[in-house]
Design an enzyme around this catalytic site. Sequence first.
Site, PDB file in Angstrom:
ATOM      1  N   LYS A 144     -12.344  16.184  -6.208  1.00 44.25           N
ATOM      2  CA  LYS A 144     -12.866  17.519  -5.890  1.00 44.25           C
ATOM      3  C   LYS A 144     -11.758  18.519  -5.540  1.00 44.25           C
ATOM      4  O   LYS A 144     -11.852  19.687  -5.875  1.00 44.25           O
ATOM      5  CB  LYS A 144     -13.875  17.431  -4.740  1.00 44.25           C
ATOM      6  CG  LYS A 144     -15.160  16.727  -5.158  1.00 44.25           C
ATOM      7  CD  LYS A 144     -16.172  16.685  -4.038  1.00 44.25           C
ATOM      8  CE  LYS A 144     -17.334  15.795  -4.414  1.00 44.25           C
ATOM      9  NZ  LYS A 144     -18.349  15.691  -3.386  1.00 44.25           N
TER      10      LYS A 144
ATOM     11  N   ASN B 273     -17.304  20.815  -6.734  1.00 44.82           N
ATOM     12  CA  ASN B 273     -18.092  19.697  -7.279  1.00 44.82           C
ATOM     13  C   ASN B 273     -18.863  20.080  -8.547  1.00 44.82           C
ATOM     14  O   ASN B 273     -19.467  19.226  -9.177  1.00 44.82           O
ATOM     15  CB  ASN B 273     -19.059  19.130  -6.220  1.00 44.82           C
ATOM     16  CG  ASN B 273     -20.256  20.025  -5.980  1.00 44.82           C
ATOM     17  OD1 ASN B 273     -20.244  21.203  -6.305  1.00 44.82           O
ATOM     18  ND2 ASN B 273     -21.298  19.460  -5.399  1.00 44.82           N
TER      19      ASN B 273
ATOM     20  N   ASN C  38     -12.518  12.637  14.288  1.00 48.83           N
ATOM     21  CA  ASN C  38     -11.859  11.964  13.168  1.00 48.83           C
ATOM     22  C   ASN C  38     -10.750  11.073  13.709  1.00 48.83           C
ATOM     23  O   ASN C  38     -10.159  11.361  14.740  1.00 48.83           O
ATOM     24  CB  ASN C  38     -11.269  13.003  12.196  1.00 48.83           C
ATOM     25  CG  ASN C  38     -10.984  12.394  10.833  1.00 48.83           C
ATOM     26  OD1 ASN C  38     -11.835  11.686  10.284  1.00 48.83           O
ATOM     27  ND2 ASN C  38      -9.813  12.649  10.295  1.00 48.83           N
ATOM     28  N   ARG C  39     -10.479   9.957  12.982  1.00 47.75           N
ATOM     29  CA  ARG C  39      -9.385   9.073  13.416  1.00 47.75           C
ATOM     30  C   ARG C  39      -8.079   9.853  13.407  1.00 47.75           C
ATOM     31  O   ARG C  39      -7.296   9.803  14.347  1.00 47.75           O
ATOM     32  CB  ARG C  39      -9.282   7.879  12.461  1.00 47.75           C
ATOM     33  CG  ARG C  39     -10.457   6.950  12.508  1.00 47.75           C
ATOM     34  CD  ARG C  39     -10.289   5.815  11.539  1.00 47.75           C
ATOM     35  NE  ARG C  39     -10.010   6.261  10.171  1.00 47.75           N
ATOM     36  CZ  ARG C  39     -10.021   5.475   9.106  1.00 47.75           C
ATOM     37  NH1 ARG C  39     -10.305   4.194   9.246  1.00 47.75           N
ATOM     38  NH2 ARG C  39      -9.758   5.951   7.907  1.00 47.75           N
TER      39      ARG C  39
ATOM     40  N   TYR D  22     -25.600   6.570   1.036  1.00 51.88           N
ATOM     41  CA  TYR D  22     -26.984   6.076   0.928  1.00 51.88           C
ATOM     42  C   TYR D  22     -26.966   4.692   0.307  1.00 51.88           C
ATOM     43  O   TYR D  22     -26.006   4.305  -0.352  1.00 51.88           O
ATOM     44  CB  TYR D  22     -27.843   7.038   0.075  1.00 51.88           C
ATOM     45  CG  TYR D  22     -27.268   7.268  -1.295  1.00 51.88           C
ATOM     46  CD1 TYR D  22     -26.423   8.340  -1.529  1.00 51.88           C
ATOM     47  CD2 TYR D  22     -27.528   6.375  -2.335  1.00 51.88           C
ATOM     48  CE1 TYR D  22     -25.854   8.529  -2.768  1.00 51.88           C
ATOM     49  CE2 TYR D  22     -26.958   6.572  -3.579  1.00 51.88           C
ATOM     50  CZ  TYR D  22     -26.127   7.643  -3.796  1.00 51.88           C
ATOM     51  OH  TYR D  22     -25.549   7.818  -5.022  1.00 51.88           O
TER      52      TYR D  22
ATOM     53  N   SER E  16     -22.594   6.296 -10.580  1.00 55.22           N
ATOM     54  CA  SER E  16     -23.102   7.655 -10.361  1.00 55.22           C
ATOM     55  C   SER E  16     -24.539   7.831 -10.857  1.00 55.22           C
ATOM     56  O   SER E  16     -24.881   7.436 -11.974  1.00 55.22           O
ATOM     57  CB  SER E  16     -22.199   8.672 -11.071  1.00 55.22           C
ATOM     58  OG  SER E  16     -22.802   9.953 -10.996  1.00 55.22           O
TER      59      SER E  16
ATOM     60  N   ALA F 148     -13.206  14.107   8.421  1.00 55.74           N
ATOM     61  CA  ALA F 148     -12.546  15.372   8.076  1.00 55.74           C
ATOM     62  C   ALA F 148     -12.025  15.305   6.642  1.00 55.74           C
ATOM     63  O   ALA F 148     -10.987  15.876   6.318  1.00 55.74           O
ATOM     64  CB  ALA F 148     -11.410  15.646   9.064  1.00 55.74           C
TER      65      ALA F 148
HETATM   66  P1  NDP Z   1     -12.703  11.266   1.887  1.00 56.51           P
HETATM   67  O1  NDP Z   1     -11.970  10.093   1.371  1.00 56.51           O
HETATM   68  O2  NDP Z   1     -12.261  12.636   1.502  1.00 56.51           O
HETATM   69  O3  NDP Z   1     -12.715  11.238   3.503  1.00 56.51           O
HETATM   70  C1  NDP Z   1     -12.994  10.056   4.171  1.00 56.51           C
HETATM   71  C2  NDP Z   1     -13.176  10.335   5.663  1.00 56.51           C
HETATM   72  O4  NDP Z   1     -13.716   9.152   6.243  1.00 56.51           O
HETATM   73  C3  NDP Z   1     -11.898  10.636   6.427  1.00 56.51           C
HETATM   74  O5  NDP Z   1     -12.173  11.596   7.428  1.00 56.51           O
HETATM   75  C4  NDP Z   1     -11.543   9.290   7.072  1.00 56.51           C
HETATM   76  O6  NDP Z   1     -10.866   9.403   8.292  1.00 56.51           O
HETATM   77  C5  NDP Z   1     -12.920   8.764   7.357  1.00 56.51           C
HETATM   78  N1  NDP Z   1     -13.004   7.296   7.473  1.00 56.51           N
HETATM   79  C6  NDP Z   1     -12.883   6.379   6.489  1.00 56.51           C
HETATM   80  N2  NDP Z   1     -13.108   5.131   6.981  1.00 56.51           N
HETATM   81  C7  NDP Z   1     -13.378   5.289   8.299  1.00 56.51           C
HETATM   82  C8  NDP Z   1     -13.690   4.377   9.345  1.00 56.51           C
HETATM   83  N3  NDP Z   1     -13.761   3.063   9.135  1.00 56.51           N
HETATM   84  N4  NDP Z   1     -13.925   4.872  10.579  1.00 56.51           N
HETATM   85  C9  NDP Z   1     -13.860   6.212  10.797  1.00 56.51           C
HETATM   86  N5  NDP Z   1     -13.555   7.124   9.851  1.00 56.51           N
HETATM   87  C10 NDP Z   1     -13.332   6.655   8.620  1.00 56.51           C
HETATM   88  O7  NDP Z   1     -14.234  11.017   1.466  1.00 56.51           O
HETATM   89  P2  NDP Z   1     -15.353  12.134   1.225  1.00 56.51           P
HETATM   90  O8  NDP Z   1     -15.278  13.096   2.338  1.00 56.51           O
HETATM   91  O9  NDP Z   1     -15.293  12.642  -0.152  1.00 56.51           O
HETATM   92  O10 NDP Z   1     -16.707  11.255   1.323  1.00 56.51           O
HETATM   93  C11 NDP Z   1     -17.197  10.828   2.579  1.00 56.51           C
HETATM   94  C12 NDP Z   1     -18.588  10.222   2.404  1.00 56.51           C
HETATM   95  O11 NDP Z   1     -19.531  11.204   2.018  1.00 56.51           O
HETATM   96  C13 NDP Z   1     -18.672   9.098   1.363  1.00 56.51           C
HETATM   97  O12 NDP Z   1     -19.519   8.078   1.873  1.00 56.51           O
HETATM   98  C14 NDP Z   1     -19.328   9.790   0.176  1.00 56.51           C
HETATM   99  O13 NDP Z   1     -20.049   8.877  -0.619  1.00 56.51           O
HETATM  100  C15 NDP Z   1     -20.283  10.727   0.912  1.00 56.51           C
HETATM  101  N6  NDP Z   1     -20.692  11.886   0.107  1.00 56.51           N
HETATM  102  C16 NDP Z   1     -22.031  12.019  -0.169  1.00 56.51           C
HETATM  103  C17 NDP Z   1     -22.480  13.100  -0.900  1.00 56.51           C
HETATM  104  C18 NDP Z   1     -23.937  13.216  -1.179  1.00 56.51           C
HETATM  105  O14 NDP Z   1     -24.317  14.080  -2.003  1.00 56.51           O
HETATM  106  N7  NDP Z   1     -24.780  12.437  -0.538  1.00 56.51           N
HETATM  107  C19 NDP Z   1     -21.565  14.141  -1.412  1.00 56.51           C
HETATM  108  C20 NDP Z   1     -20.189  13.922  -1.040  1.00 56.51           C
HETATM  109  C21 NDP Z   1     -19.780  12.818  -0.322  1.00 56.51           C
HETATM  110  P3  NDP Z   1      -9.247   9.613   8.397  1.00 56.51           P
HETATM  111  O15 NDP Z   1      -9.000  11.022   7.961  1.00 56.51           O
HETATM  112  O16 NDP Z   1      -8.964   9.382   9.814  1.00 56.51           O
HETATM  113  O17 NDP Z   1      -8.661   8.594   7.455  1.00 56.51           O
END
Ligand code: NDP
Length: 268
Positions: free
Chosen positions: A65, A86, A150-151, A215, A14, A128
């Site tokens: 979160k 957050n 979304n998948r 990133y 972090s 999602a």
């Molecule tokens: P979650 O675990 O809550 O959600 C993950 C999502 O990614 C789900 O919708 C899942 O789909 C989808 N997913 C995972 N792998 C794949 C794949 N191979 N192909 C397609 N869809 C995929 O994670 P978060 O929402 O908390 O985080 C998502 C991203 O956002 C992370 O990379 C995190 O680092 C980034 N982030 C960045 C922030 C910033 O300040 N820059 C702040 C918060 C998050 P399914 O539902 O179908 O499984």
Amino acid sequence: MLKFAVFGSPISHSLSPQIHSSFAKQFGITLNYERIQTEPGHLKASLIDFHKQQGIGANITVPLKQEAYGLCQRLSKSAELAQAVNTIGWNDNEEIWGDNTDGQGLIRDLTLNHQVTLTGKRILLLGAGGAARGILAPLLAFEPTLMIANRDLEKALLMISHYPQVAAVTYDGLLAHTQDPFDLIINATSASLDNHIPSLAPHVVNNACCVDLAYRFKEPTPFLQWAEKHHARKTLDGLGMLVEQAALGFALWHGQTPDTKAVIASLR
Ligand code: NDP
């Protein structure tokens, strides 16, 4: 000394301590900001312990979160809409308040740092999960045409249940999408963390501004590399959002809004 922390798992990567220390320096504030590894189900106990040791504010990151949302006695409108928190603190009655600055952090980065226009645009949001939920309502404030892919379609449909103006599809469904091209594509999936990219057809990113909430420092994320290869108009990663959401949290705790541009530049 003012004591803050970020809770999550994994947490060693972090950047929040570095970001908040840089902000604090801008105002001559002395603070101690640590990383606290916390497994799901243990956030309440960790927060109680932290507050007993004079902790006054905390950031909450993956995967806690939603757990944090359930622990707050006072919630901001953004946290209510995202059902995720957050940023937390304690008020004078020792109640935990929770906010969600992720969505506004992204909006500030796109509109202020990169001059991206959102009003009335065609936006495709990938994912999602927690991050997608946090940014959905702030994006909709710009009245775009918004589609979510979304998948797991059920999850996407649940997320948009209060937003009849939003469409949800699977990636296969997106292949059949024959309407106007998207102006902006936001990858809010965690695919980049596993070196994967969502299964999009290349023509979808053609001429679009593509944003990845993830990133990397040494090279663009896999999604952004792929988007560049397939003629995206512009590519942006999530570092600016990270700093902007932190700045909004800093303002909630300290009542002062830091300069973010210098901090983003120094991290890069
Ligand atoms: P979650 O675990 O809550 O959600 C993950 C999502 O990614 C789900 O919708 C899942 O789909 C989808 N997913 C995972 N792998 C794949 C794949 N191979 N192909 C397609 N869809 C995929 O994670 P978060 O929402 O908390 O985080 C998502 C991203 O956002 C992370 O990379 C995190 O680092 C980034 N982030 C960045 C922030 C910033 O300040 N820059 C702040 C918060 C998050 P399914 O539902 O179908 O499984």
